[in-house]
Design a protein around this motif. Structure first.
Motif, short mmCIF file in Angstrom:
data_model
loop_
_atom_site.label_atom_id
_atom_site.label_comp_id
_atom_site.label_asym_id
_atom_site.label_seq_id
_atom_site.Cartn_x
_atom_site.Cartn_y
_atom_site.Cartn_z
N SER A 22 0.82 -1.21 0.00
CA SER A 22 0.00 0.00 0.00
C SER A 22 0.85 1.26 0.00
N ASP A 23 2.06 1.18 0.58
CA ASP A 23 2.97 2.33 0.54
C ASP A 23 3.48 2.57 -0.88
N LEU A 24 3.89 1.48 -1.55
CA LEU A 24 4.36 1.61 -2.94
C LEU A 24 3.26 2.19 -3.81
N ALA A 25 2.03 1.73 -3.57
CA ALA A 25 0.89 2.21 -4.34
C ALA A 25 0.66 3.71 -4.09
N PHE A 26 0.78 4.12 -2.85
CA PHE A 26 0.61 5.54 -2.51
C PHE A 26 1.63 6.40 -3.23
N LEU A 66 -11.88 11.99 -7.51
CA LEU A 66 -11.92 10.56 -7.84
C LEU A 66 -13.21 9.94 -7.32
N ASP A 67 -13.87 9.17 -8.17
CA ASP A 67 -15.09 8.48 -7.77
C ASP A 67 -14.82 7.07 -7.26
N TYR A 68 -13.78 6.44 -7.79
CA TYR A 68 -13.40 5.09 -7.37
C TYR A 68 -11.89 4.99 -7.28
N PRO A 104 -7.82 -2.65 7.01
CA PRO A 104 -8.78 -2.37 5.94
C PRO A 104 -8.19 -2.69 4.57
N SER A 105 -9.01 -2.57 3.55
CA SER A 105 -8.55 -2.86 2.19
C SER A 105 -7.37 -1.95 1.84
N LEU A 106 -6.54 -2.42 0.93
CA LEU A 106 -5.38 -1.62 0.52
C LEU A 106 -5.83 -0.36 -0.20
N ALA A 107 -6.94 -0.43 -0.92
CA ALA A 107 -7.47 0.76 -1.58
C ALA A 107 -7.86 1.82 -0.55
N THR A 108 -8.46 1.37 0.55
CA THR A 108 -8.82 2.29 1.63
C THR A 108 -7.57 2.92 2.23
N ARG A 109 -6.51 2.15 2.37
CA ARG A 109 -5.26 2.67 2.92
C ARG A 109 -4.67 3.75 2.01
N VAL A 110 -4.74 3.52 0.70
CA VAL A 110 -4.23 4.52 -0.22
C VAL A 110 -5.07 5.78 -0.16
N LYS A 111 -6.39 5.62 -0.11
CA LYS A 111 -7.27 6.79 0.01
C LYS A 111 -6.93 7.58 1.27
N ASN A 112 -6.69 6.88 2.36
CA ASN A 112 -6.32 7.54 3.61
C ASN A 112 -4.99 8.27 3.50
N LYS A 113 -4.00 7.63 2.89
CA LYS A 113 -2.68 8.25 2.74
C LYS A 113 -2.74 9.48 1.84
N LEU A 114 -3.63 9.44 0.84
CA LEU A 114 -3.78 10.58 -0.05
C LEU A 114 -4.56 11.72 0.60
N GLY A 115 -5.19 11.44 1.74
CA GLY A 115 -5.93 12.47 2.46
C GLY A 115 -7.24 12.84 1.81
N VAL A 146 -15.23 5.76 -3.65
CA VAL A 146 -15.35 4.37 -3.18
C VAL A 146 -14.03 3.63 -3.45
N ALA A 147 -13.52 2.97 -2.41
CA ALA A 147 -12.22 2.30 -2.51
C ALA A 147 -12.38 0.81 -2.23
N TYR A 148 -11.91 -0.02 -3.15
CA TYR A 148 -11.98 -1.47 -2.93
C TYR A 148 -10.85 -2.18 -3.66
N ASP A 149 -10.61 -3.44 -3.26
CA ASP A 149 -9.54 -4.26 -3.83
C ASP A 149 -10.10 -5.32 -4.76
#
Length: 352
Positions: A65-69, A86-88, A109-120, A127-130
Motif C-alpha cells: 500500500s505504501d508503494l501504491a501511494f 476521484l469516484d473510485y 482495511p482494504s489496501l485501496a482504503t489505505r491509499v485513500k487515507n494516505k492521499l488524504g 469508493v475504494a476497494y480491492d
C-alpha cells in the motif's frame, strides 16, 4: 464515448537484487532433495529463459500500500487533477500488505482504503476497494473503470496495481528469482475524442488451470509446513499462455475494427521473456504475419516480475522515455495484455 488514461505513475523500489545475489541460496527440488546443478548453472539457465538480470525489492519499511501511494501521487500529478474528484479507487493485488519478516497477509482495511487515507481524500463518495485477479489485475481494474464510467456510475477512476512478491517467496525454490516488487497507477476518465479504450477481452479458466499458481509449503522439509509461499507449475503456465493469450489478443483486436498493421506497440505482462516473445510470435502468425522489430517493449530484464505492477509500470516508463528504442506517440494503437493466476487472461486495445 471512450475512456482514456489521463494520468500514469509508477514506483520502482530502490533495493536492487542481481542474479548473482542468489549464488549462496540452497535450491531444492519439490521433494526436498538437493538440486542437481550448481547455482552458477541455475542462474545462467534462468537468465537465458526469463531474460531477468536484476529485480527490485521494496525497502523493509514499506508495504504494497505504501508503494501504491507513492505511485498514486505521481499519477495524480501527471493527470493534473484534484484527488477529491476521484469516484473510485480500484486496487489490484494478490497478497495484501506483508510486513518484512512476517508471512501473514494484512488486508483489513482494504489496501485501496489505505491509499485513500494516505492521499488524504475526504470525499466519502470516493469508493475504494480491492480486486484479486492474479497478474492481470490492473488490466481488469481498467475494464471495471470502463464499465463504471460508461454506465454513469463514475466520471474519474484510479486503478492501482501493486505487489511485494519478494515477501511471499520460498528461498529454496528456483522460481523465487522471478519475482519482484513495484507499483503502477493510472487515472481514467471519459473521452470524446479518438483516444481511449477501443475493445477488450477477459476470461477465467478454472478447471485444471485453476491451480497452476497456488500457495504451498517450502521445498525445505525442515521449515514449518503451515507457512505458505507462492508456487507455480511453470511448464503448464507456459503452455497455457501460448495456447490462449494470442487468441484473446486477436479476438480483442478484431472487435476493435482495426488491423494488425495498425498496432504500434504491445504492452504485455512481464512474466518471462521467452514466453512473451513466443506469445507475440503466435499472435502475428494468426494473421499470417511476422512480428515487427521493437513491437514489444520489455522491462523485465532490470525489474523482474512484479505481477499486477508490470504493465502500468512499463507504460509509464515508455512515456517517460526510459525504455530504450521505444516511444508512444499521439494516435498510436496499443494492445495491453496479461495472463496469470486463475488462470485469467485479459487484453484491451487502446488508442493513445
Amino acid at each position: 464515448m471512450k475512456i482514456k488514461i489521463i494520468g500514469i505513475g509508477s514506483y520502482i523500489p530502490n533495493l536492487e537484487v542481481k542474479n548473482t545475489d542468489f549464488d549462496k541460496h540452497v535450491f531444492l527440488n519439490e521433494d526436498g532433495t538437493p538440486f542437481g546443478y550448481p547455482n552458477e548453472v541455475v542462474i545462467k539457465k534462468f537468465k537465458g529463459i526469463t531474460g531477468i538480470e536484476n529485480r527490485r525489492y521494496a525497502e523493509p519499511q514499506y508495504n504494497s500500500s505504501d508503494l501504491a501511494f507513492f505511485a498514486a501521487e505521481k499519477a495524480i500529478a501527471n493527470a493534473g487533477i484534484d484527488a477529491e474528484t476521484l469516484d473510485y479507487i480500484i486496487f489490484a493485488h494478490n497478497f495484501g500488505d506483508v510486513k518484512t519478516g512476517t508471512h501473514q497477509t494484512d488486508v483489513l482495511p482494504s489496501l485501496a482504503t489505505r491509499v485513500k487515507n494516505k492521499l488524504g481524500i475526504k470525499n466519502p463518495k470516493c469508493v475504494a476497494y480491492d480486486i484479486l485477479f492474479g497478474c492481470p489485475g490492473w488490466i481488469e481494474g481498467v475494464l471495471q473503470a470502463n464499465a463504471f464510467i460508461k454506465s454513469g456510475m463514475a466520471k474519474r477512476v484510479m486503478v492501482i496495481g501493486a505487489e511485494t512478491l519478494s515477501r511471499v517467496v520460498d528461498d529454496h525454490d528456483r522460481d523465487s528469482m522471478i519475482y519482484s516488487d513495484g507499483a503502477g497507477v493510472s487515472i481514467l476518465e471519459a473521452s470524446n475524442d479518438e483516444a481511449g479504450l477501443l475493445a477488450y477481452e477477459s476470461a477465467t479458466y478454472a478447471n485444471d488451470e485453476a491451480n497452476y499458481l497456488f500457495f504451498g509449503k517450502s521445498y525445505n522439509p525442515d521449515l514449518d509446513p503451515d507457512i505458505k509461499y507462492i508456487k507455480m507449475y511453470g511448464r503448464k503456465i507456459y503452455e497455457f499462455a501460448l495456447s490462449n493469450v494470442p487468441c484473446a489478443m486477436k479476438s480483442c483486436l478484431d472487435k476493435s475494427g482495426l488491423g494488425i498493421d495498425d498496432v504500434k506497440k504491445i504492452l504485455i505482462h512481464q512474466a518471462n521473456e521467452k514466453m512473451d516473445e513466443a506469445i507475440i510470435e503466435r499472435f502475428y502468425k494468426l494473421y499470417d504475419k511476422t512480428a515487427p522489430k521493437d513491437i514489444m517493449p520489455m522491462s523485465i530484464h532490470d525489474l523482474g516480475n512484479s505481477s499486477v505492477a508490470t504493465v502500468p509500470t512499463l507504460f509509464d516508463l515508455i512515456l517517460q522515455g526510459k525504455i530504450e528504442n521505444h516511444e508512444i506517440n499521439k494516435g498510436d494503437v496499443l494492445i495491453f495484455a496479461s495472463v496469470g493466476a486463475g488462470m485469467n487472461i485479459n487484453a484491451f486495445v487502446y488508442r493513445y
